[in-house]
Write a protein that holds these residues in place. Structure first.
Motif, short mmCIF file in Angstrom:
data_model
loop_
_atom_site.label_atom_id
_atom_site.label_comp_id
_atom_site.label_asym_id
_atom_site.label_seq_id
_atom_site.Cartn_x
_atom_site.Cartn_y
_atom_site.Cartn_z
N UNK A 45 7.50 -8.94 -11.32
CA UNK A 45 6.51 -8.46 -11.25
C UNK A 45 6.15 -7.12 -10.30
N UNK A 46 6.08 -5.62 -11.37
CA UNK A 46 6.06 -4.66 -10.02
C UNK A 46 4.63 -4.57 -9.84
N UNK A 47 4.60 -4.00 -8.65
CA UNK A 47 2.77 -4.11 -8.32
C UNK A 47 3.50 -2.82 -7.43
N UNK A 48 2.18 -2.41 -7.79
CA UNK A 48 1.77 -1.00 -7.45
C UNK A 48 0.81 -1.11 -6.02
N UNK A 49 0.75 -0.19 -5.00
CA UNK A 49 0.20 -1.07 -4.03
C UNK A 49 0.03 0.48 -2.89
N UNK A 50 -1.20 -0.25 -1.06
CA UNK A 50 -1.01 0.30 -0.84
C UNK A 50 -0.80 -0.06 0.40
N UNK A 51 -0.07 0.68 1.59
CA UNK A 51 0.35 -0.25 2.62
C UNK A 51 -1.00 0.67 3.72
N UNK A 52 -1.66 -0.73 4.25
CA UNK A 52 -2.19 -0.79 5.35
C UNK A 52 -1.71 0.37 6.39
N UNK A 53 -2.52 0.77 7.08
CA UNK A 53 -2.42 1.58 8.14
C UNK A 53 -1.65 0.96 9.40
N UNK A 54 -0.74 1.13 10.50
CA UNK A 54 -0.08 0.75 11.82
C UNK A 54 -0.65 1.20 12.80
N UNK A 55 -2.34 -0.06 13.72
CA UNK A 55 -2.31 0.21 14.29
C UNK A 55 -1.64 0.65 15.57
N UNK A 56 -1.45 2.11 16.54
CA UNK A 56 -0.38 1.90 17.24
C UNK A 56 -0.97 0.90 18.66
N UNK A 57 -0.13 0.72 18.77
CA UNK A 57 0.29 -0.25 19.41
C UNK A 57 -0.51 0.30 21.38
#
Length: 59
Positions: A45-57
């Protein structure tokens, strides 16, 4: 959590010359959403996604 939100799923066996996942993602990008298409090999399956922002460590 895998750091993404799935907006929509599309079967990989679409009609020849048709790219519904890419078209859907393009429409979301026009709305300002950073949508992208990835392949889920386990479900074919093809998924259309939005990546969640990565918090700066360091913050």
């Amino acid at each position: 959590m895998n750091g993404r939100t799935v907006l929509e799923r599309f079967p990989a066996g679409g009609p020849r010359g048709s790219w519904p996942a890419e078209e859907f993602a393009h429409a979301r990008r026009l709305e300002g959403m950073p949508a992208e298409v990835v392949m889920d090999l386990s479900t074919d399956t093809f998924l259309v996604i939005v990546r969640e922002p990565v918090a700066d460590a360091a913050a």
